[in-house]
Design a protein around this motif. Structure first.
Motif, PDB file in Angstrom:
ATOM      1  N   LEU A  82      87.728  -9.555  16.432  1.00  0.00           N
ATOM      2  CA  LEU A  82      86.273  -9.000  16.682  1.00  0.00           C
ATOM      3  C   LEU A  82      85.520 -10.236  15.611  1.00  0.00           C
ATOM      4  CD1 LEU A  82      84.239  -7.090  17.541  1.00  0.00           C
ATOM      5  CD2 LEU A  82      84.720  -5.710  15.404  1.00  0.00           C
ATOM      6  N   LEU A  83      85.848 -10.452  14.443  1.00  0.00           N
ATOM      7  CA  LEU A  83      85.272 -11.435  13.573  1.00  0.00           C
ATOM      8  C   LEU A  83      84.963 -12.596  14.399  1.00  0.00           C
ATOM      9  CD1 LEU A  83      84.350 -11.706  10.606  1.00  0.00           C
ATOM     10  CD2 LEU A  83      86.589 -12.720  10.031  1.00  0.00           C
ATOM     11  N   LEU A  84      86.072 -13.418  14.837  1.00  0.00           N
ATOM     12  CA  LEU A  84      86.019 -14.490  15.521  1.00  0.00           C
ATOM     13  C   LEU A  84      85.203 -14.638  16.771  1.00  0.00           C
ATOM     14  CD1 LEU A  84      89.452 -15.932  15.043  1.00  0.00           C
ATOM     15  CD2 LEU A  84      87.512 -16.615  13.762  1.00  0.00           C
ATOM     16  N   LYS A  85      85.321 -13.427  17.603  1.00  0.00           N
ATOM     17  CA  LYS A  85      84.441 -13.316  18.850  1.00  0.00           C
ATOM     18  C   LYS A  85      82.979 -13.104  18.427  1.00  0.00           C
ATOM     19  CE  LYS A  85      86.279 -10.687  21.950  1.00  0.00           C
ATOM     20  NZ  LYS A  85      86.727  -9.746  23.141  1.00  0.00           N
ATOM     21  N   ASN A  86      82.601 -12.612  17.552  1.00  0.00           N
ATOM     22  CA  ASN A  86      81.159 -12.299  17.175  1.00  0.00           C
ATOM     23  C   ASN A  86      80.727 -13.536  16.548  1.00  0.00           C
ATOM     24  OD1 ASN A  86      80.863  -9.826  17.717  1.00  0.00           O
ATOM     25  ND2 ASN A  86      81.482  -8.763  15.579  1.00  0.00           N
ATOM     26  N   TYR A  87      81.490 -14.428  15.940  1.00  0.00           N
ATOM     27  CA  TYR A  87      81.023 -15.878  15.295  1.00  0.00           C
ATOM     28  C   TYR A  87      80.729 -16.600  16.443  1.00  0.00           C
ATOM     29  CZ  TYR A  87      80.889 -20.181  12.857  1.00  0.00           C
ATOM     30  OH  TYR A  87      80.418 -21.337  12.479  1.00  0.00           O
ATOM     31  N   LEU A  88      81.699 -16.532  17.589  1.00  0.00           N
ATOM     32  CA  LEU A  88      81.489 -17.584  18.813  1.00  0.00           C
ATOM     33  C   LEU A  88      80.343 -17.204  19.454  1.00  0.00           C
ATOM     34  CD1 LEU A  88      85.198 -17.845  19.853  1.00  0.00           C
ATOM     35  CD2 LEU A  88      83.556 -19.846  18.890  1.00  0.00           C
ATOM     36  N   LYS A  89      80.115 -15.704  19.685  1.00  0.00           N
ATOM     37  CA  LYS A  89      78.987 -15.398  20.392  1.00  0.00           C
ATOM     38  C   LYS A  89      77.673 -15.355  19.705  1.00  0.00           C
ATOM     39  CE  LYS A  89      81.593 -12.353  23.474  1.00  0.00           C
ATOM     40  NZ  LYS A  89      81.800 -10.940  24.111  1.00  0.00           N
ATOM     41  N   LYS A  90      77.461 -15.033  18.352  1.00  0.00           N
ATOM     42  CA  LYS A  90      76.191 -14.901  17.730  1.00  0.00           C
ATOM     43  C   LYS A  90      75.747 -15.993  16.862  1.00  0.00           C
ATOM     44  CE  LYS A  90      76.956  -9.759  17.629  1.00  0.00           C
ATOM     45  NZ  LYS A  90      77.070  -8.731  17.002  1.00  0.00           N
ATOM     46  N   ILE A  91      76.858 -16.789  16.458  1.00  0.00           N
ATOM     47  CA  ILE A  91      76.481 -17.943  15.382  1.00  0.00           C
ATOM     48  C   ILE A  91      76.658 -19.423  15.833  1.00  0.00           C
ATOM     49  CG2 ILE A  91      77.156 -18.775  13.215  1.00  0.00           C
ATOM     50  CD1 ILE A  91      77.869 -15.927  12.499  1.00  0.00           C
ATOM     51  N   ASN A  92      78.018 -19.719  16.483  1.00  0.00           N
ATOM     52  CA  ASN A  92      78.048 -20.906  16.678  1.00  0.00           C
ATOM     53  C   ASN A  92      79.400 -21.164  17.636  1.00  0.00           C
ATOM     54  OD1 ASN A  92      78.198 -23.821  17.077  1.00  0.00           O
ATOM     55  ND2 ASN A  92      78.448 -24.002  14.908  1.00  0.00           N
ATOM     56  N   THR A  93      79.696 -21.811  18.348  1.00  0.00           N
ATOM     57  CA  THR A  93      80.781 -22.344  18.900  1.00  0.00           C
ATOM     58  C   THR A  93      81.771 -23.267  18.445  1.00  0.00           C
ATOM     59  OG1 THR A  93      79.734 -23.693  20.726  1.00  0.00           O
ATOM     60  CG2 THR A  93      80.089 -21.471  21.328  1.00  0.00           C
ATOM     61  N   HIS A  94      81.883 -23.258  17.075  1.00  0.00           N
ATOM     62  CA  HIS A  94      82.496 -24.213  16.597  1.00  0.00           C
ATOM     63  C   HIS A  94      84.145 -24.463  16.908  1.00  0.00           C
ATOM     64  CE1 HIS A  94      84.316 -26.413  13.074  1.00  0.00           C
ATOM     65  NE2 HIS A  94      83.067 -26.654  12.589  1.00  0.00           N
ATOM     66  N   PRO A  95      84.557 -25.489  16.986  1.00  0.00           N
ATOM     67  CA  PRO A  95      85.857 -25.904  17.701  1.00  0.00           C
ATOM     68  C   PRO A  95      86.988 -25.305  16.890  1.00  0.00           C
ATOM     69  CG  PRO A  95      84.656 -27.650  17.824  1.00  0.00           C
ATOM     70  CD  PRO A  95      83.711 -26.825  17.091  1.00  0.00           C
ATOM     71  N   GLU A  96      86.787 -25.251  15.529  1.00  0.00           N
ATOM     72  CA  GLU A  96      87.802 -24.636  14.650  1.00  0.00           C
ATOM     73  C   GLU A  96      88.005 -23.217  14.876  1.00  0.00           C
ATOM     74  OE1 GLU A  96      90.128 -26.054  12.696  1.00  0.00           O
ATOM     75  OE2 GLU A  96      89.199 -27.892  12.733  1.00  0.00           O
ATOM     76  N   ILE A  97      86.881 -22.460  15.223  1.00  0.00           N
ATOM     77  CA  ILE A  97      86.690 -21.106  15.589  1.00  0.00           C
ATOM     78  C   ILE A  97      87.646 -20.570  16.643  1.00  0.00           C
ATOM     79  CG2 ILE A  97      85.356 -18.947  15.895  1.00  0.00           C
ATOM     80  CD1 ILE A  97      85.618 -19.674  13.002  1.00  0.00           C
TER      81      ILE A  97
END
Length: 143
Positions: free
Chosen positions: A60-75
């Motif tokens: 959930l933490l990583l999915k939210n980051y990808l959807k709401k903040i940034n599609t950072h390759p490390e994430i």
């Protein structure tokens, strides 16, 4: 480079190496509050969740980051590694498809290969009706 951020990150990682997960989570959460768009706090917090077998929270933490903040390759890479380690190959394949054309990442490509390999290894083998498990196909070979 933010000195305070780097110091907090070091303290969080030090606590992880000492297996002080509860304490390390406090540092990683502090990183997230300090700079909401940087990925390190999210990445390391998700890793601690995964170590603690709190997979749902990690995803959930990583999915939210990808959807709401940034599609950072490390994430993206961390998310795929967590999916792979959880045997979530179908879900992994969906996320690879989302990002494979946008990022030239060896981990994304390796993930794609891994998913295809796992899919091939877990698919049932379909044999022709006249094929026998015990009989080698080489027996019918004309050479």
């Amino acid at each position: 480079m933010n000195y305070e951020y780097e110091e907090i990150l070091k303290l969080g990682l030090k606590n992880v190496s000492e297996k002080k997960f509860k304490e390390s989570k406090k540092y990683f959460k502090k990183l997230i509050k300090l700079q909401t768009t940087r990925y390190e706090g999210y990445l390391n917090l998700s890793n601690v969740f995964f170590i603690e077998n709190k997979k749902k929270e990690a995803f959930l933490l990583l999915k939210n980051y990808l959807k709401k903040i940034n599609t950072h390759p490390e994430i993206i890479n961390a998310f795929l590694i967590h999916l792979f380690n959880s045997n979530e190959y179908g879900e992994m394949n969906k996320w690879i498809d989302l990002y494979i054309d946008r990022y030239d990442s060896y981990l994304l490509n390796l993930s794609l290969i891994s998913v295809k390999y796992k899919s091939a290894m877990t698919s049932p083998v379909i044999r022709p009706a006249n094929h026998s498990k015990n009989k080698s196909n080489l027996d019918n070979c004309p050479i």
